[in-house]
Design a protein around this motif. Structure first.
Motif, PDB file in Angstrom:
ATOM      1  N   LEU A  15      43.951  69.551   6.062  1.00 45.46           N
ATOM      2  CA  LEU A  15      45.389  69.602   5.933  1.00 45.46           C
ATOM      3  C   LEU A  15      45.672  68.626   4.679  1.00 45.46           C
ATOM      4  O   LEU A  15      46.419  68.767   3.645  1.00 45.46           O
ATOM      5  CB  LEU A  15      46.211  69.006   7.019  1.00 45.46           C
TER       6      LEU A  15
ATOM      7  N   CYS B 229      47.353  69.685   0.899  1.00 46.49           N
ATOM      8  CA  CYS B 229      48.565  68.960   0.409  1.00 46.49           C
ATOM      9  C   CYS B 229      48.235  68.531  -0.645  1.00 46.49           C
ATOM     10  O   CYS B 229      49.197  68.593  -1.723  1.00 46.49           O
ATOM     11  CB  CYS B 229      48.690  68.087   1.650  1.00 46.49           C
TER      12      CYS B 229
ATOM     13  N   SER C 261      50.086  70.055  -3.882  1.00 46.76           N
ATOM     14  CA  SER C 261      51.190  69.163  -4.452  1.00 46.76           C
ATOM     15  C   SER C 261      50.925  69.080  -6.137  1.00 46.76           C
ATOM     16  O   SER C 261      51.828  68.998  -7.012  1.00 46.76           O
ATOM     17  CB  SER C 261      51.382  67.793  -3.785  1.00 46.76           C
TER      18      SER C 261
ATOM     19  N   MET D 278      54.868  63.142  -1.858  1.00 48.32           N
ATOM     20  CA  MET D 278      53.784  64.324  -1.158  1.00 48.32           C
ATOM     21  C   MET D 278      52.543  63.783  -1.254  1.00 48.32           C
ATOM     22  O   MET D 278      51.961  64.130  -0.272  1.00 48.32           O
ATOM     23  CB  MET D 278      53.958  65.446  -1.896  1.00 48.32           C
TER      24      MET D 278
ATOM     25  N   GLY E  75      52.100  61.951   2.324  1.00 44.34           N
ATOM     26  CA  GLY E  75      51.875  63.161   2.753  1.00 44.34           C
ATOM     27  C   GLY E  75      50.513  63.316   2.907  1.00 44.34           C
ATOM     28  O   GLY E  75      49.565  63.099   3.992  1.00 44.34           O
ATOM     29  N   GLY E  76      49.743  63.596   1.597  1.00 47.54           N
ATOM     30  CA  GLY E  76      48.334  63.995   1.569  1.00 47.54           C
ATOM     31  C   GLY E  76      47.389  62.914   2.024  1.00 47.54           C
ATOM     32  O   GLY E  76      46.455  63.003   2.668  1.00 47.54           O
TER      33      GLY E  76
ATOM     34  N   ALA F  94      53.306  67.907   9.620  1.00 49.23           N
ATOM     35  CA  ALA F  94      53.859  69.123   9.153  1.00 49.23           C
ATOM     36  C   ALA F  94      55.101  69.429   8.889  1.00 49.23           C
ATOM     37  O   ALA F  94      55.653  69.792   7.656  1.00 49.23           O
ATOM     38  CB  ALA F  94      53.179  70.276   9.805  1.00 49.23           C
TER      39      ALA F  94
ATOM     40  N   ARG G  12      56.429  67.089   6.002  1.00 49.32           N
ATOM     41  CA  ARG G  12      56.028  67.673   4.715  1.00 49.32           C
ATOM     42  C   ARG G  12      57.190  68.850   4.320  1.00 49.32           C
ATOM     43  O   ARG G  12      57.655  68.781   3.352  1.00 49.32           O
ATOM     44  CB  ARG G  12      54.852  68.203   4.701  1.00 49.32           C
TER      45      ARG G  12
ATOM     46  N   SER H 149      60.403  68.800   1.609  1.00 45.53           N
ATOM     47  CA  SER H 149      60.192  69.933   0.602  1.00 45.53           C
ATOM     48  C   SER H 149      61.575  70.735   0.465  1.00 45.53           C
ATOM     49  O   SER H 149      62.024  71.436  -0.556  1.00 45.53           O
ATOM     50  CB  SER H 149      59.234  70.586   0.703  1.00 45.53           C
TER      51      SER H 149
END
Length: 380
Positions: free
Chosen positions: A17, A21, A25, A52, A56-57, A92, A95, A99
């Protein structure tokens, strides 16, 4: 009810994941920056890009590593099953909320996003307390500080329209976490590798010098987060860079040239140390202020995370901890992408071309990882 294989350990869902991501991104960022794509987000293209990737990542990869490592630290069963599924769903949701945030209440978006770090910190803390493992409580403290940095990011967006300080605070915490964990695993992995080859010249053990450099690095990162363009900030940054190079010199990295999967960890550490120097130069106005953090993000963090992901995936799958051509290609693409990104300020007339090349190279490394290891991670 039997736990699905991909929920048996934290790295199994979060490494793919996180890789996906990061890659997506980066690939979206270039057309977003050039105005060719518009996302339904309340964040500016720059802020969406930073959030992100950073929260996120990279956050997903941190979660995968810590949720797996805590079982080794505590000798307790891995965090899996419904608890791991809950962390994945919350990640998830965050994210997605970021967005499509243009049509949502900003505080609701913040709450959804922040739930990830809150839940992750709570799970890790519960495991450490149950095992009376106080040594690693500082990892939870950094997760809580990451939560606060993420919250500050949302506050800056809401009240100022752009995040100016919070992203540097968040990045500084991620760098510090890498320095803590990398400072443990790099000399340990190197020591084990050299011992297996009957080499008696082993990396130095952690001592007061390492502790002092870690504290100095934290001070430098705080100064940079607060005043990145102040000339005085260059002093602790330059000292921290030198200190981290000194730590690196004690770990016998050159002896690992024949094993790229180990050598790349030393190179990543070198990028962290060089990042302090480059950021110091940026504080003095010698190099581009916006470009300098990319040696930390794309270079150091990019190489450190991918090397740890590959090692963990191979190790938990019963494969030898030896790089194959696919692994070398992954690390090479990330390195090329980093160098290309650092060249952008000196090639302003070709910025779109260089940016596109950097994005394709850097994201390409993570895409190859995703497809190369997807089966090993998710299916038994």
């Amino acid at each position: 009810m039997r736990t699905p294989f991909w929920l048996s350990s934290g790295f199994r869902p979060f490494f793919p994941l996180g890789a996906l991501c990061i890659a997506v991104s980066i690939l979206i960022w270039v057309p977003l920056y050039l105005g060719l794509v518009v996302l339904p987000t309340a964040f500016s293209p720059r802020d969406w890009h930073i959030h992100m990737l950073l929260f996120g990542g990279i956050g997903a990869i941190i979660a995968g590593f810590l949720l797996t490592a805590v079982a080794n630290w505590t000798s307790r069963p891995s965090i899996g099953g419904w608890r791991l599924a809950a962390v994945v769903v919350v990640w998830a949701a965050g994210r997605a909320a970021i967005s499509v945030s243009a049509g949502l209440n900003p505080w609701m978006v913040a709450a959804i996003d922040l739930a990830f770090y809150a839940l992750l910190a709570a799970l890790i803390l519960a495991e450490l307390l149950a095992a009376k493992n106080n040594r690693n409580i500082k990892i939870v403290a950094i997760l809580i500080l990451l939560l606060l940095a993420d919250a500050a990011f949302h506050v800056e967006i809401a009240y100022h329209g752009s995040a100016q300080v919070a992203w540097r605070a968040g990045l500084g915490l991620v760098i510090l976490l890498n320095l803590i964990i990398g400072g443990r695993i790099i000399p340990t992995f190197t020591r084990n590798w050299l011992t297996a080859r009957w080499d008696t010249r082993l990396p130095a053990l952690f001592n007061r010098l390492d502790a002092a450099v870690l504290v100095l690095s934290a001070v430098a990162l705080i100064a940079w987060a607060a005043a990145p363009d102040a000339s005085l900030t260059a002093v602790p940054l330059a000292l921290a860079g030198g200190g981290n190079f000194l730590r690196m010199a004690r770990w016998r990295g050159l002896a690992t040239w024949s094993e790229p999967l180990l050598l790349v960890l030393h190179l990543a550490w070198g990028a962290f140390a060089a990042g302090f120097w480059m950021t110091a130069a940026a504080s003095l106005g010698w190099v581009d202020l916006a470009a300098s953090p990319h040696l930390w993000t794309a270079g150091a963090i990019g190489l450190m995370t991918i090397a740890v992901m590959i090692r963990a995936t191979k190790g938990h799958s019963g494969l030898p901890l030896k790089a194959d051509w696919g692994d070398i290609a992954i690390c090479t693409l990330i390195t090329i992408g980093t160098l290309a990104r650092l060249l952008m300020p000196i090639l302003p007339e070709r910025i779109a071309t260089v940016m596109g090349f950097a994005a394709l190279s850097w994201a390409g490394g993570y895409i190859i990882y995703f497809f190369k290891y997807n089966r090993l991670l998710l299916r038994k």
